[in-house]
Design an enzyme around this catalytic site. Sequence first.
Site, short mmCIF file in Angstrom:
data_model
loop_
_atom_site.label_atom_id
_atom_site.label_comp_id
_atom_site.label_asym_id
_atom_site.label_seq_id
_atom_site.Cartn_x
_atom_site.Cartn_y
_atom_site.Cartn_z
N HIS A 142 0.84 -1.21 0.00
CA HIS A 142 0.00 0.00 0.00
C HIS A 142 0.87 1.26 0.00
CE1 HIS A 142 0.30 -1.98 3.89
NE2 HIS A 142 0.36 -0.81 4.49
N HIS A 201 -22.70 -1.29 18.56
CA HIS A 201 -22.59 -2.36 19.54
C HIS A 201 -23.34 -3.59 19.04
CE1 HIS A 201 -22.34 -4.37 23.41
NE2 HIS A 201 -23.64 -4.63 23.30
P1 FAD Z 1 7.30 -5.59 -6.70
O1 FAD Z 1 5.94 -6.01 -6.33
O2 FAD Z 1 8.43 -6.41 -6.24
O3 FAD Z 1 7.32 -5.51 -8.29
C1 FAD Z 1 8.48 -5.24 -9.01
C2 FAD Z 1 8.36 -5.83 -10.41
O4 FAD Z 1 9.46 -5.34 -11.17
C3 FAD Z 1 8.46 -7.35 -10.45
O5 FAD Z 1 7.35 -7.89 -11.13
C4 FAD Z 1 9.75 -7.62 -11.23
O6 FAD Z 1 9.64 -8.74 -12.11
C5 FAD Z 1 9.90 -6.35 -12.06
N1 FAD Z 1 11.29 -6.05 -12.43
C6 FAD Z 1 12.37 -5.94 -11.61
N2 FAD Z 1 13.45 -5.57 -12.31
C7 FAD Z 1 13.05 -5.48 -13.60
C8 FAD Z 1 13.72 -5.14 -14.80
N3 FAD Z 1 15.01 -4.82 -14.84
N4 FAD Z 1 13.00 -5.16 -15.93
C9 FAD Z 1 11.70 -5.48 -15.95
N5 FAD Z 1 11.01 -5.78 -14.84
C10 FAD Z 1 11.68 -5.79 -13.69
N6 FAD Z 1 3.01 -6.19 1.62
C11 FAD Z 1 1.84 -5.79 2.14
O7 FAD Z 1 1.57 -4.58 2.18
N7 FAD Z 1 0.94 -6.68 2.64
C12 FAD Z 1 1.18 -8.01 2.63
O8 FAD Z 1 0.34 -8.79 3.09
C13 FAD Z 1 2.41 -8.46 2.10
N8 FAD Z 1 2.69 -9.77 2.07
C14 FAD Z 1 3.86 -10.19 1.52
C15 FAD Z 1 4.14 -11.55 1.54
C16 FAD Z 1 5.32 -12.01 1.01
C17 FAD Z 1 5.60 -13.49 1.02
C18 FAD Z 1 6.24 -11.09 0.43
C19 FAD Z 1 7.53 -11.58 -0.19
C20 FAD Z 1 5.98 -9.75 0.42
C21 FAD Z 1 4.79 -9.28 0.97
N9 FAD Z 1 4.48 -7.92 1.02
C22 FAD Z 1 3.31 -7.50 1.57
C23 FAD Z 1 5.39 -6.91 0.47
C24 FAD Z 1 4.93 -6.49 -0.95
O9 FAD Z 1 4.90 -7.61 -1.77
C25 FAD Z 1 5.86 -5.43 -1.51
O10 FAD Z 1 5.97 -4.35 -0.62
C26 FAD Z 1 5.35 -4.93 -2.85
O11 FAD Z 1 5.21 -5.97 -3.77
C27 FAD Z 1 6.29 -3.87 -3.42
O12 FAD Z 1 5.78 -3.43 -4.63
P2 FAD Z 1 6.75 -2.87 -5.77
O13 FAD Z 1 5.85 -2.43 -6.87
O14 FAD Z 1 7.69 -1.89 -5.20
O15 FAD Z 1 7.63 -4.11 -6.25
#
Ligand code: FAD
Length: 468
Positions: free
Chosen positions: A323, A446
Site C-alpha cells: 500500500h 454495539h
Molecule cells: P514488486 O511487487 O516487487 O514488483 C516489481 C516488479 O518489477 C516485479 O514484477 C519484477 O519482475 C519487475 N522487475 C524488476 N526488475 C526489472 C527489470 N530490470 N525489468 C523489468 N522488470 C523488472 N506487503 C503488504 O503490504 N501486505 C502483505 O500482506 C504483504 N505480504 C507479503 C508476503 C510475502 C511473502 C512477500 C515476499 C511480500 C509481501 N508484502 C506484503 C510486500 C509487498 O509484496 C511489496 O511491498 C510490494 O510488492 C512492493 O511493490 P513494488 O511495486 O515496489 O515491487
Amino acid sequence: MTDAVDLVIIGAGPSGYVAAIRARQLGLKTVIVDKRTSLGGTCLNVGCIPSKALLQSSHLYHQAVHKFQDHGIQVTPKFDLSHMLKHKDKIVSDLAKGIDFLMKKNKVRRVMGSATITAVGKVGITDGKNKGEIIATKNILIATGSESTPLLGLVVDEKNIVTSTGALEFPAVPKKLLVIGAGVIGLELGSVWARLGAEVTVVEFLDHITPGMDMEISKQFKKILEKQGLKFTMGTKVTSAKVKKIGVEVTMELASGGDVRCQTVDKVLLCIGRSPYTDGLGLEGVGVQTNQRSMIEVDGRYQTSVPGIYAIGDCIPGPMLAHKAEDEGTACVEMLTGHSRHINYNAIPEVIYTDPEVANVGATEEQLKEQGRKYRVGKFPFSANSRARAVGAGDGFVKILADDETDQILGGHIIGSDAGTLIHEISLLMEFTASSEDLARCTHAHPTLNEAVKEAALAASGLGTMHI
Ligand code: FAD
Ligand code: NAD
C-alpha cells in the site's frame, strides 16, 4: 526507435501498475515493462495475495479442528494440500488477468522483458518477447521492487532451502520446518505450515520477535504463537544449512558467538528481510545514486539523483509494503504532472495476517520514550469486549498512544481478531491529526470489535473506560 513516450515504468508490481493507470488518467503516453509474464509483481504473484490465500485455507482447517467443537459442531476435518495450492494459484491468475484488463482499458502499452536504462531517456529490453527494443522516453520510473536477502552459508534452491516463494509451493507438509527470522514472512508462513501440521521452529537473531513493533505487543504476540505450537530459538544465528540425503542440516550459534549447535530438519525457510532489486538496471551507468543498503535515493518528488529518472516502492527507503508502494506510484505521477501531493509516512498501517492479526500505525512507546516525548497510554483487552467474547476472539488488546499535552493520537497498536481492519480507524484519524478524545466521542456500533478501539481511546484521553 519510435517517438519518445512520456513515461516508461520499469516493474509492474503495486507501485508500477498503479502509477501506470494514474499516468494514463493524467494524459501521459505510458509504457510498462516487466520481466514476469504475469502482471502484479511480487505482491500478487509470490507475496501478499498467495500468502493470504494459504493463511485463509489453513485458518479454516485449524478452526475446524480446534474451534468448531466450541460451537457444538462435530466434524472430522481433512485437507487436500494440492487443492489448497490450486485454489491459491487460481486467485493469483484471476487477479493478474484483472490487471491485464486494466492496462488495456487504460491504454498502457505493455512490454515483456528485462529493462535496462541505457541512457537518460532510453530504456533497452534485453530479453523476453520484446528483446532488442529501445524505447525513447521523457521520463523513467523505476518500480523494480525487492528480493529476499541472502544469507552467507546458505544456497537457496527453492525446494529444501527456500525463500517465501518456495514456502508458498511446498508439495507436502514438511514434518520439521526451520524458519530463519521472526519477522512478518516467518510468522505468517510459519503459521500456515504449523496449522497444517508441521513442527515449526523459528530461529531469531534478536531477543524479541518482529523488531520495530511496540514491545508490549511483540511479547504478547510471541506468547500467543507459542500457545499455537510455534517454537522459538531466540538470540541465535544460523551459520550454515546443507542439503543432505535426508533433510537439511542446519548449524547455528548464539548471536553473540559460541555454543554451536546442529539440527536436521525437512525444510528451511530463509526470511531475514528483503533487499532492493536493481540487478541489470544500469543504474551506475547513468549515475543514479543508491544508499548503503542499495536503496535508490529519491527526493520529495521521488526523483533520483538523475533528473528525469524517478523511483518508488520497495526499491527506495521506507517500509516494504504494497500500500506504501501504490501510494508512491500515484503521488509520483501526480507531482510529475504538476499536481501537489503528500504522503503521511507516519500514518501508514502495517498488518501481520496471523491469528490473531497484529496491526500498528505511528509511533511505538519505545520510539516516544527515545524522543523524550510525554504521552498517555490507553489500553483495552478484547477479553472485555462482548463481540470478541461472542466470536471466541478474546485474545489481545488495543493500545492507543496520545500526546500528554494536546491529546493528539501518536500511535495505535492492536493484537486481536481483525486488527488489520480495526487499525484503519486509528490511521484515518491520525491522518486528520485527531485527538484520542475525538475518537472516543464517536459513537461506535454495539456489539463490535471496534468498541475496544473506542474504549482504548477513552482510556488514553483520560475520560475513563466504560467497561472495566
Ligand atoms: P514488486 O511487487 O516487487 O514488483 C516489481 C516488479 O518489477 C516485479 O514484477 C519484477 O519482475 C519487475 N522487475 C524488476 N526488475 C526489472 C527489470 N530490470 N525489468 C523489468 N522488470 C523488472 N506487503 C503488504 O503490504 N501486505 C502483505 O500482506 C504483504 N505480504 C507479503 C508476503 C510475502 C511473502 C512477500 C515476499 C511480500 C509481501 N508484502 C506484503 C510486500 C509487498 O509484496 C511489496 O511491498 C510490494 O510488492 C512492493 O511493490 P513494488 O511495486 O515496489 O515491487
Ligand atoms: P523482516 O524484516 O520482517 O524480519 C526479518 C527478521 O529476521 C528480523 O526479526 C531480523 O531480526 C531477523 N534476522 C535477520 N538476520 C538474521 C539472521 N542471520 N538469523 C536469524 N534472524 C535474523 O523481514 P521478512 O519477514 O523477510 O519480510 C520482508 C519484508 O516483506 C518486510 O519488510 C515486510 O514489510 C514485507 N512483508 C510484509 C507483509 C505484510 O505486510 N503482512 C508480509 C510479508 C512480508
